[in-house]
Design an enzyme around this catalytic site. Structure first.
Site, mmCIF file in Angstrom:
data_model
loop_
_atom_site.group_PDB
_atom_site.id
_atom_site.type_symbol
_atom_site.label_atom_id
_atom_site.label_comp_id
_atom_site.label_asym_id
_atom_site.label_seq_id
_atom_site.Cartn_x
_atom_site.Cartn_y
_atom_site.Cartn_z
ATOM 1 C CE LYS A 1 -3.813 -2.004 2.707
ATOM 2 N NZ LYS A 1 -4.931 -1.744 1.796
ATOM 3 N NE ARG B 1 -10.867 -9.985 -1.928
ATOM 4 C CZ ARG B 1 -11.188 -9.037 -2.806
ATOM 5 N NH1 ARG B 1 -11.491 -9.372 -4.053
ATOM 6 N NH2 ARG B 1 -11.196 -7.772 -2.462
#
Length: 499
Positions: free
Chosen positions: A280, A354
């Site tokens: 990120k 996920r």
């Protein structure tokens, strides 16, 4: 903060402060009228002086009024009477409590709970007032060597109701609010802790502590070896990049009928998310300590339910890990095998939540026969693009389940909105090398994430809550404890529907 309910004349309250409302254009509420009569028009005189007009959020404190036994009266603006709604009521309550906290009052009696709010019952007015008041008293000081002093002396608020016949309903609402506030404090504390003080092991220990505090909760923690034996290859692929071991916490609260199927809550517990190899940007990366807010919400909901002793069967599951760059970390293009046996191509290592949740959903399917499953996660920035920071995104494979969650959120001011879960979006997740890719393209990122999870929940009555926009705020920075209010109301609704 302690909360109580009563029914009595405002002019006879021996308290540090009595709170009453004023509608726009200087119209006194019923309680304010009684106070005004007892003090021979002192409130009306204050309005004529221009001290308060009744606009939303205005406050004025009046001291030493003759004819009253309270130390001070606080008037708060309610806005136009015909427009008096949920939003105006909550704002009035919050502004009133803020104003009282700035005085020297130790206790207060609020007559705002006497007001009629359109389409809301007495339970709602007391419950939401206690929730709002409790939230204003929250402070996170665990990591400060010298916490800023809290100058407020307010430690007790009594909420008045119009009639003694309302007291039973009000007391039940207060009991719910007290338990909910306790759960929300736990959720906010866990969420606000930095990654070096809230690791996957710390989350597992929170589950153990809940079991120690409440005999109704049984906690089991799976370590990485047990997860490996179960085939949780997706979850473990995320933790390979971290020196902190992953944990998988299972909390069982089985206080309902023995034959009743449980509700299962699953919360993403990413205690810090640097994005892995798909690193990120540095700006605001500190906020990635909040990537475990879904797991924190499960802990908070379990605590609230145990405090209330609800007669339900509930299971809370928190898969936890860190997501960091390392020589052992997932690489874009890697293929991992989930607990379900489905293979997953990792196209973006920053789509790791996920991977935790998919193995957790398979675990639920194999170990429980749930009535329904609700997972929650700070899963996608795309949901913020779609809904902003006001609403949680809801995806469900049963329309009635989505409706029930949205209704619960509306009641608690923890609002949610349904987004599509259509098969049309599955094409975005096709992989030429594995059964499924872990991300689609730029379009509809929150939808394709939910569609990915649904591959592992097709046999379940399932809903997914994307809380990336609602779990914390930036100004001021801090966790909100959402969706704990929604979840507790959802569980309470189910009890009433089944009785």
């Amino acid at each position: 903060m302690e909360f109580f309910v009563k029914s009595g004349n405002p002019a006879k309250q021996r308290a540090g402060c009595v709170i009453a409302g004023v509608f726009a254009r200087r119209k006194l509420s019923p309680a304010a009228k009684e106070l005004d009569e007892a003090c021979k028009g002192a409130l009306s005189q204050a309005m004529r002086r221009g001290d308060i007009e009744g606009r939303e959020g205005e406050t004025v404190v009046l001291h030493g009024l003759s004819g009253l036994v309270c130390d001070r009266v606080l008037l708060v603006g309610l806005g136009r009477e015909r427009d008096f709604s949920d939003k105006a009521y909550i704002r009035a309550t919050e502004e009133a409590v803020r104003a009282v906290r700035k005085t020297g009052a130790v206790d207060a009696v609020s007559y705002l709970t006497d007001l009629v709010v359109r389409k809301r019952d007495r339970r709602w007015t007391v419950l939401r007032a206690a929730m709002a008041s409790g939230a204003l008293g929250y402070r996170f000081v665990q990591c400060k060597s010298k916490p800023d002093p809290d100058h407020s002396k307010l430690n007790r608020i009594t909420f008045n109701v119009p009639s003694r016949s309302d007291l039973a309903e009000a007391e039940e609402a207060l009991r719910t609010a007290t338990a909910l506030n306790a759960g929300m404090v736990l959720t906010r504390d866990l969420s606000n802790l930095p990654g070096n003080r809230c690791t996957p092991t710390d989350l597992a220990n929170t589950g153990r502590e809940l079991a120690s505090s409440y005999r109704s909760i049984k906690t089991t923690v799976l370590d990485e070896k047990k997860m490996e034996n179960l085939g949780m290859g997706a979850l473990l692929s995320v933790s390979k990049g971290s020196r902190e071991p992953a944990t998988f916490t299972v909390m069982e609260y089985m206080q309902g009928p023995k034959k009743a199927k449980p509700v299962v809550l699953v919360g993403k517990g990413l205690t810090f998310d640097a994005g892995g190899i798909s690193l990120k940007p540095a700006q605001a990366m500190d906020e990635m300590k909040y990537d475990m807010c879904g797991g924190a919400a499960v802990f908070g909901t379990m605590k609230a339910v145990a405090e209330l002793g609800l007669p339900i069967n509930l299971v809370g599951i928190v898969p936890a890990s860190e997501n960091l760059p390392d020589g052992m970390a997932n690489k874009p293009g890697d293929i991992v095998t989930s607990m379900s046996g489905q293979t997953i191509e990792i196209l973006n290592t920053d789509a790791e939540g996920r991977l935790l949740l998919c193995d957790a959903l398979t675990y639920v399917e194999r170990n429980y026969d749930p009535d329904c499953v609700v997972d929650m996660a700070t899963l996608t920035g795309a949901v913020i693009v779609a809904l902003g920071n006001h609403a949680t995104g809801v995806f469900a494979n049963q329309p009635a389940l989505a409706k029930s969650l949205i209704t619960a959120g509306d009641y608690m001011g923890d609002r949610a909105w349904e987004l599509p879960l259509w098969d049309d979006y599955e094409s975005a997740l096709r992989s030429p090398f594995a059964d499924v890719a872990n991300v689609g393209g730029r379009e509809a990122g929150s939808v394709t994430a939910a569609v990915f999870l649904h591959r592992f929940a097709r046999k379940l009555r399932w809903a997914h809550l994307d809380i990336a926009g609602t779990a914390w705020t930036q100004k001021p920075k801090g966790a909100t404890a959402r969706p704990v209010p929604l979840l507790l109301q959802f569980l309470t609704q189910r009890l009433h529907e089944s009785s």
